[in-house]
Design a protein around this motif. Structure first.
Motif, mmCIF file in Angstrom:
data_model
loop_
_atom_site.group_PDB
_atom_site.id
_atom_site.type_symbol
_atom_site.label_atom_id
_atom_site.label_comp_id
_atom_site.label_asym_id
_atom_site.label_seq_id
_atom_site.Cartn_x
_atom_site.Cartn_y
_atom_site.Cartn_z
ATOM 1 N N LEU A 140 0.852 -1.362 -0.554
ATOM 2 C CA LEU A 140 0.199 -0.156 0.110
ATOM 3 C C LEU A 140 0.992 1.659 0.197
ATOM 4 N N SER A 141 2.151 0.977 0.470
ATOM 5 C CA SER A 141 2.566 2.376 0.654
ATOM 6 C C SER A 141 3.540 2.534 -0.500
ATOM 7 N N TRP A 142 3.566 1.710 -1.114
ATOM 8 C CA TRP A 142 4.372 2.299 -2.649
ATOM 9 C C TRP A 142 3.454 2.376 -3.544
ATOM 10 N N ILE A 143 1.921 1.902 -2.842
ATOM 11 C CA ILE A 143 1.119 2.176 -4.435
ATOM 12 C C ILE A 143 1.191 3.946 -3.687
ATOM 13 N N GLN A 144 0.329 4.546 -2.782
ATOM 14 C CA GLN A 144 0.445 5.377 -2.213
ATOM 15 C C GLN A 144 2.186 7.064 -3.047
ATOM 16 N N CYS A 145 2.708 6.127 -2.694
ATOM 17 C CA CYS A 145 3.416 6.830 -3.049
ATOM 18 C C CYS A 145 4.228 7.073 -4.428
ATOM 19 N N ALA A 146 4.288 6.366 -5.443
ATOM 20 C CA ALA A 146 4.197 6.287 -6.513
ATOM 21 C C ALA A 146 2.902 6.945 -6.999
ATOM 22 N N PHE A 159 13.470 9.994 -25.447
ATOM 23 C CA PHE A 159 13.840 10.718 -24.400
ATOM 24 C C PHE A 159 12.538 10.129 -23.547
ATOM 25 N N ALA A 160 11.488 11.112 -24.573
ATOM 26 C CA ALA A 160 9.894 10.844 -24.137
ATOM 27 C C ALA A 160 9.698 9.509 -24.306
ATOM 28 N N PHE A 161 10.458 8.793 -25.536
ATOM 29 C CA PHE A 161 9.322 7.561 -24.719
ATOM 30 C C PHE A 161 10.066 6.370 -23.618
ATOM 31 N N ALA A 162 10.881 7.443 -23.227
ATOM 32 C CA ALA A 162 11.701 6.589 -21.550
ATOM 33 C C ALA A 162 10.571 6.793 -20.453
ATOM 34 N N PHE A 163 10.854 7.995 -20.875
ATOM 35 C CA PHE A 163 9.542 8.800 -19.727
ATOM 36 C C PHE A 163 8.411 8.095 -19.602
ATOM 37 N N LEU A 164 7.264 7.689 -20.603
ATOM 38 C CA LEU A 164 6.147 7.230 -21.008
ATOM 39 C C LEU A 164 6.924 6.317 -20.564
ATOM 40 N N SER A 165 6.994 5.119 -20.973
ATOM 41 C CA SER A 165 7.314 3.530 -20.389
ATOM 42 C C SER A 165 7.344 3.663 -18.920
ATOM 43 N N ILE A 166 8.628 4.251 -18.122
ATOM 44 C CA ILE A 166 8.172 4.259 -16.808
ATOM 45 C C ILE A 166 7.181 4.921 -16.264
ATOM 46 N N LEU A 167 6.014 5.678 -16.483
ATOM 47 C CA LEU A 167 4.465 6.020 -16.254
ATOM 48 C C LEU A 167 3.782 4.699 -16.674
ATOM 49 N N ARG A 168 3.849 4.145 -17.628
ATOM 50 C CA ARG A 168 3.472 2.906 -17.794
ATOM 51 C C ARG A 168 3.912 1.902 -17.600
ATOM 52 N N SER A 169 5.061 1.729 -16.706
ATOM 53 C CA SER A 169 5.337 0.425 -15.595
ATOM 54 C C SER A 169 4.695 0.692 -14.993
ATOM 55 N N ASP A 170 4.711 1.815 -14.083
ATOM 56 C CA ASP A 170 4.100 2.201 -12.796
ATOM 57 C C ASP A 170 2.806 2.380 -12.803
ATOM 58 N N PHE A 171 1.758 2.617 -13.937
ATOM 59 C CA PHE A 171 0.809 2.925 -13.967
ATOM 60 C C PHE A 171 0.340 1.391 -13.869
ATOM 61 N N ASN A 172 0.519 0.531 -14.742
ATOM 62 C CA ASN A 172 0.311 -0.882 -14.697
ATOM 63 C C ASN A 172 0.016 -1.933 -13.009
ATOM 64 N N VAL A 173 1.388 -1.581 -12.618
ATOM 65 C CA VAL A 173 1.449 -1.770 -11.154
ATOM 66 C C VAL A 173 0.752 -1.408 -9.767
ATOM 67 N N VAL A 174 0.374 -0.569 -10.515
ATOM 68 C CA VAL A 174 -0.720 0.428 -9.427
ATOM 69 C C VAL A 174 -2.038 -0.238 -9.795
ATOM 70 N N ARG A 175 -2.456 -0.220 -11.241
ATOM 71 C CA ARG A 175 -3.846 -0.856 -11.560
ATOM 72 C C ARG A 175 -3.973 -2.231 -11.286
ATOM 73 N N THR A 176 -2.834 -2.857 -11.313
ATOM 74 C CA THR A 176 -2.735 -4.433 -10.925
ATOM 75 C C THR A 176 -3.002 -5.189 -10.031
ATOM 76 N N GLN A 177 -2.023 -4.030 -9.233
ATOM 77 C CA GLN A 177 -1.770 -4.855 -7.571
ATOM 78 C C GLN A 177 -2.623 -3.986 -6.664
ATOM 79 N N GLY A 178 -2.857 -3.083 -7.310
ATOM 80 C CA GLY A 178 -4.195 -2.303 -5.990
ATOM 81 C C GLY A 178 -5.513 -2.704 -5.111
ATOM 82 N N ALA A 179 -6.129 -3.522 -6.188
ATOM 83 C CA ALA A 179 -6.962 -4.358 -5.210
ATOM 84 C C ALA A 179 -6.272 -5.640 -4.282
ATOM 85 N N ARG A 180 -4.631 -6.214 -4.791
ATOM 86 C CA ARG A 180 -4.269 -6.620 -3.583
ATOM 87 C C ARG A 180 -3.680 -6.523 -2.270
#
Length: 733
Positions: free
Chosen positions: A525-531, A579-600
């Motif tokens: 929960l702390s990781w998700i809130q921080c992200a 550079f923009a691709f790297a920014f979007l990739s890290i955004l998508r990566s964290d977005f995916n973790v929050v979305r998939t792990q939030g309910a857990r």
């Protein structure tokens, strides 16, 4: 009024560094901080016989010269601790210096001082830990000479000699035949002690082939990035069980190993000079001599994850429960021990043991997480290993206030150094007070202002990283030297520097502090809130500037805060688009973790993370502009390989903790230390390899923090200009 030894005045429980008062006592040194590396109350370290009734406190003879120290000869009597003192010139050597933790400051034990004829001259009170150390030193057969230098006995703790003797400590440790670091008495269970020592030796030998690569990395963080290249990456076969219960944790010696390797010795600031000044060094646990390298390597192996999580997680829980410290504090110890180990290895490769390292302010930063009871020792304890100590001309003076010690050290550093690195640490250690005019808790009537000037050093704040370097940047044409020494006004409370303002802050976001879960990579929960918090802030900056490829690239550059870093070029994309691709990739990566792990972790998704909708909208906008490279479908390491690589590349170099992301009036992205405000100014100074945020206060300014501003770090603000003509005086208070 006489003062007790400044190295050891400490009674508070070791706690999280963020709770340490700016000018108060630092909780942690010389305290009983729990079972980790402390003296077991069940061990008989008290003197078995009562103090003779007619015996009085020993009266020290005055030292006969400025180069004189006392040494003690430890007698072999077992009924009580007896010693003889003598004076020698510090250059004579011939003694062994003890490095140890005073522990509980109460002195219920004692040593009897005898003259050359065996007559009793008096007693010297001892802490329990030193009493244990003397009993163990007396029994170790490998230590044939029983002549030692031990500060608690060899320095008159109540006399006037202390300042001078502390100033001599560098030479005292440097000229010793050997330094022995005492780790405390042996465990009450002899079998666990034996297995722990066996495990220590087994691990040290097992990872031998890795040590050259660990050394070449030059920092623990860089070594961690290269672990895949190490010849040895797993434990010895006998320790690779799938199931590792508590019984094996104790029986195989792991509990002993961690308690010793992370004992109080590893958290003391004074230990730094004590471990670096002499080529000959060993550790003593009970009556067993241990290899210094073997013990020091355990926290390093821990920090490199070469010891599996099933073991480290168990110890991390033990650490939190018994010391009151977070796991983050555990990592700072690993960084500090790595620095000690690396410095010693570097010295061993030279023909002569020089025992001095970086400048004072760099040493203060490198070892900022180490604990001391007296904040003045942040300066005094590191002089002996600082290359500029002679030039600075600082001598220990415990009659001066903490504020005075740091104020005077700041002035001397500015007067003698050719660059302005000190300003970075002044901002960092000012912490939440940077840019403000809060009153000091250590007011000094001899200094005209009630609060430290923003350019002054203060006791380090362990809440921010020990080092954050942009490699080499050139925001000003003259970054490595000052055209003239800095000037001081109003009784040295105002610093005058040459430079100019190159931009202004137009919008800000709150400072980002990474949660413990984020630091250790544990998704909860702390990781998700921080992200969620940090990405909301990044995207606010992006919205303010406009959701474009150019601005996403600027955010990626500011995240990395390194002009020498660039992402892997993606097929069909320009450098800016990568550079923009790297920014979007890290955004998508964290977005995916929050979305998939939030309910857990118990979140009502997406209701409890409303930021997800904003994330999704901006992902869609950026993806549309990079449509040839982005597939908004599945996001999994096996299907989005390039995005995961780009995200991890940027994540590894991101500078986030203690930083605020802002926009400037000229449309740039700024990564700043501490909390800027709208209207703050971005300044370039002669002699500095970074920019600074300044806050107007009347006609003068206060430092807020250093800043990385994309598009201004390589001298762009001075293109076609002569700095001698366009720069002007800027007065800092």
């Amino acid at each position: 009024m006489p003062r007790r030894n400044p190295k050891r005045q400490c009674r508070s429980r070791l706690g999280d560094g963020s709770e340490v008062s700016l000018y108060g006592v630092d909780p942690g040194k010389g305290t009983a901080a729990g079972p980790v590396g402390t003296v077991d109350d069940d061990l008989g370290s008290q003197n078995p016989n009562p103090l003779p009734k007619q015996l009085s406190r020993y009266v020290y003879e005055t030292l006969e010269g400025q180069d004189k120290i006392r040494t003690l000869k430890l007698h072999s009597t077992k009924e009580r601790i007896e010693c003889t003192l003598q004076q020698i010139s510090v250059s004579e050597g011939g003694y062994q210096a003890l490095s140890y933790v005073w522990g509980n400051p109460e002195q219920h034990s004692y040593a009897i001082v005898l003259d050359e004829n065996g007559h009793e001259l008096g007693y010297i009170p001892l802490t329990k830990n030193l009493s244990s150390a003397l009993c163990d030193l007396r029994q170790v057969k490998e230590i044939t000479s029983k002549i030692f230098w031990i500060d608690q006995i060899c320095i008159d703790q109540e006399g006037k000699e202390k300042n001078h003797q502390v100033a001599l400590m560098g030479d005292t440790y440097r000229n010793a035949a050997r330094v022995i670091t005492y780790l405390g008495p042996a465990a009450s269970h002899a079998e666990e002690e034996k297995r722990g020592i066996d495990l220590l030796h087994r691990l040290y030998e097992h990872f031998t082939d890795d040590y050259d690569l660990i050394y070449q990395a030059s920092s623990l963080r860089q070594a961690l990035l290269k672990t895949a290249e190490f010849p040895v990456t797993t434990l010895p076969e006998e320790f690779q069980e799938d199931h590792f219960d508590k019984g094996k944790y104790v029986a195989q010696g792991w509990r002993w190993l961690f308690q010793v390797a992370y004992g109080e010795w590893s958290r003391r600031l004074w230990i730094v000079q004590e471990q670096l000044l002499n080529e000959e060094i060993a550790m003593l646990r009970g009556s067993s001599l241990l290899s210094w390298d073997a013990v020091a390597m355990i926290p390093v192996l821990f920090g490199l994850n070469l010891i599996p999580r099933k073991l480290t997680n168990r110890f991390a829980s033990f650490w939190q429960e018994n010391t009151g410290n977070s796991i983050v504090n555990l990592h700072t110890i690993e960084d500090s021990i790595y620095s000690l180990w690396h410095t010693r290895k570097h010295q061993q490769k030279k023909t002569k043991w020089l025992s001095v390292g970086p400048r004072l302010v760099s040493n203060m930063a490198r070892y900022q997480s180490q604990h001391c009871c007296d904040q003045r020792d942040r300066v005094f304890s590191l002089l002996a290993i600082s290359s500029d100590a002679t030039t600075l001309g600082i001598t220990p003076d415990y009659s001066a206030s903490i504020r005075r010690v740091f104020h005077d050290a700041s002035i001397r550093i500015l007067q003698t150094n050719s660059a302005l690195h000190i300003l970075v640490f002044a901002c960092r250690w000012g912490g939440s007070k940077a840019g403000s005019e809060e009153q000091s808790e250590d007011a000094d009537p001899t200094i005209t202002t009630s609060s430290p000037s923003s350019w002054e050093l203060r006791p380090p704040s362990p809440s921010l990283p020990a080092s954050f370097v942009y490699d080499i940047c050139t925001p000003h044409p003259r970054t490595s030297g000052l055209g003239r020494p800095p000037r001081f006004l109003l009784n040295s409370t105002v610093l005058v520097l040459k430079g100019r303002f190159v931009d202004r802050i137009s919008m800000t976001t709150p400072v980002t502090f990474l949660s413990e879960s984020t630091v250790v990579g544990r998704v909860d929960l702390s990781w998700i809130q921080c992200a969620a918090r940090r990405w909301t802030r990044f995207l606010r900056v992006l919205q303010h500037l406009g959701t474009t490829v150019q601005n996403a690239a600027r955010l990626a550059s500011a995240l990395a805060a390194n002009t020498n870093w660039s992402p892997t070029l993606q097929g069909g994309l320009s450098v800016e688009e990568s550079f923009a691709f790297a920014f979007l990739s890290i955004l998508r990566s964290d977005f995916n973790v929050v979305r998939t792990q939030g309910a857990r972790v118990g979140l009502d998704m997406p209701g409890e993370v409303p930021e997800l909708k904003q994330w999704d909208t901006q992902i869609q906008e950026l993806a549309a502009q990079l449509s040839k490279a982005i597939d908004l479908g599945s996001f999994h390491p096996s299907t989005a390989i390039q995005e995961y690589k780009a995200a991890n590349e940027l994540r590894r170099v991101s500078a986030l903790h203690g930083r605020s992301f802002c926009a400037t009036e000229n449309g740039r992205v700024c990564n700043a230390m501490n909390q800027p405000e709208k209207g703050d100014l971005v300044a370039a100074f002669e002699g500095s390899d970074r920019l600074f945020i300044l806050r107007p206060t009347g006609e003068r300014y206060r430092l807020v923090g250093d800043a990385y501003v994309d598009g201004l770090m390589e001298g762009e603000a001075y293109e076609g200009l002569d700095s001698d003509e366009v720069d002007y005086d800027i007065e800092l208070v």
